[in-house]
Design an enzyme around this catalytic site. Structure first.
Site, PDB file in Angstrom:
ATOM      1  N   GLY A  43      44.126 -61.213  36.189  1.00 38.12           N
ATOM      2  CA  GLY A  43      42.549 -60.878  35.764  1.00 38.12           C
ATOM      3  C   GLY A  43      41.863 -61.934  35.129  1.00 38.12           C
ATOM      4  N   GLN A  48      35.686 -66.443  30.453  1.00 34.57           N
ATOM      5  CA  GLN A  48      36.472 -67.204  30.860  1.00 34.57           C
ATOM      6  C   GLN A  48      35.980 -68.233  31.501  1.00 34.57           C
ATOM      7  OE1 GLN A  48      39.969 -64.166  31.268  1.00 34.57           O
ATOM      8  NE2 GLN A  48      41.145 -66.100  30.320  1.00 34.57           N
ATOM      9  N   CYS A  92      47.396 -65.661  29.288  1.00 32.91           N
ATOM     10  CA  CYS A  92      46.013 -65.434  29.344  1.00 32.91           C
ATOM     11  C   CYS A  92      45.627 -67.041  30.126  1.00 32.91           C
ATOM     12  CB  CYS A  92      45.345 -65.343  27.643  1.00 32.91           C
ATOM     13  SG  CYS A  92      43.398 -65.476  28.144  1.00 32.91           S
ATOM     14  N   LEU A  93      44.770 -67.096  30.989  1.00 31.11           N
ATOM     15  CA  LEU A  93      44.294 -68.232  31.589  1.00 31.11           C
ATOM     16  C   LEU A  93      43.725 -69.111  30.659  1.00 31.11           C
ATOM     17  CD1 LEU A  93      43.514 -66.741  35.226  1.00 31.11           C
ATOM     18  CD2 LEU A  93      45.749 -67.721  34.295  1.00 31.11           C
ATOM     19  N   HIS A 134      43.302 -56.019  27.949  1.00 24.58           N
ATOM     20  CA  HIS A 134      43.085 -57.511  27.834  1.00 24.58           C
ATOM     21  C   HIS A 134      41.817 -57.910  28.063  1.00 24.58           C
ATOM     22  CE1 HIS A 134      45.134 -61.606  27.915  1.00 24.58           C
ATOM     23  NE2 HIS A 134      43.827 -61.683  28.459  1.00 24.58           N
ATOM     24  N   GLU A 135      41.195 -57.666  29.287  1.00 24.74           N
ATOM     25  CA  GLU A 135      39.983 -58.248  29.971  1.00 24.74           C
ATOM     26  C   GLU A 135      38.817 -57.433  29.319  1.00 24.74           C
ATOM     27  OE1 GLU A 135      40.252 -60.599  31.376  1.00 24.74           O
ATOM     28  OE2 GLU A 135      42.392 -60.434  32.176  1.00 24.74           O
ATOM     29  N   HIS A 138      38.226 -59.376  25.980  1.00 22.98           N
ATOM     30  CA  HIS A 138      37.580 -60.854  26.359  1.00 22.98           C
ATOM     31  C   HIS A 138      35.889 -60.352  26.058  1.00 22.98           C
ATOM     32  CE1 HIS A 138      40.254 -63.919  27.215  1.00 22.98           C
ATOM     33  NE2 HIS A 138      41.135 -63.089  28.034  1.00 22.98           N
TER      34      HIS A 138
END
Ligand code: ZN
Length: 190
Positions: A43, A48, A92-93, A134-135, A138
């Site tokens: 994701g 991000q 997480c990226l 999670h997304e 963000h």
């Protein structure tokens, strides 16, 4: 476009709803999927990659050869969380190398706009529900480590402090994106 890392200030901001779906947005989405696959993620949220809009992409397989699993959601609202609380070791990226156990409900119901501009409603459990939570976090300025108690997690705190130090250095060198720059970006999007 590139993936930004903690503590880039846009990761801590509430983003603006998407108002218009056009070719430029579709190109952005494609680029986000490409970056996500390169980084082997499942994701990726718009902030991000430095964008101030409520949009995320996901593919629970992380496999570019399974594009039928790709989903794009804009202006998502989680309307219900259900089921048991589950602990999953998340990454997480925007936090390379960091893994943290995060407890979240196993299921969500949510609605969002898809890339065709349609309102979609989904009820998911498991990995997809995990990604949506999670997304969506963000898009409202919350990162995964803020959903966990890491006060006694020395390695996580050390990793976070190292990332903050890298950012402070970049600020000194004038190469970091500042709070003021992000203020401006968000104001332009309104
Ligand atoms: Zn993330």
């Amino acid at each position: 476009m590139e993936i930004v890392h903690y503590p880039h200030p846009i990761l801590a901001r509430e983003l603006k709803p998407v108002r218009k779906i056009d070719q430029s947005l579709r190109d952005t989405v494609r680029e986000m999927f490409d970056l996500m696959y390169q980084a082997e993620g499942v994701g990726l949220a718009a902030n991000q990659v430095g964008l101030p809009i409520q949009l995320f992409v996901m593919n629970p397989t992380a496999d570019p050869d399974q594009p039928e699993e790709e989903q794009v959601f804009m202006n998502p609202i989680i309307t219900r969380r259900f089921g048991e609380m589950r602990v999953v070791n998340e990454g997480c990226l925007s936090f390379p190398g960091l893994r943290i156990d995060v407890s979240r409900p196993e299921g969500v119901e949510f609605r969002a706009i898809n890339l065709k501009g349609e309102v979609v409603r989904n009820k998911w459990k498991g990995l997809r529900a995990r990604i949506v939570q999670h997304e969506s976090d963000h898009l409202f300025g919350t990162s995964f480590f803020q959903r966990a108690d890491i006060s006694g997690n020395v390695s996580a705190n050390t990793a976070l402090e190292a990332m903050r130090e890298t950012y402070r250095q970049a600020l000194k060198e004038g190469t970091a994106v500042t709070e003021e720059m992000v203020d401006k970006l968000l104001a332009q999007q309104a």
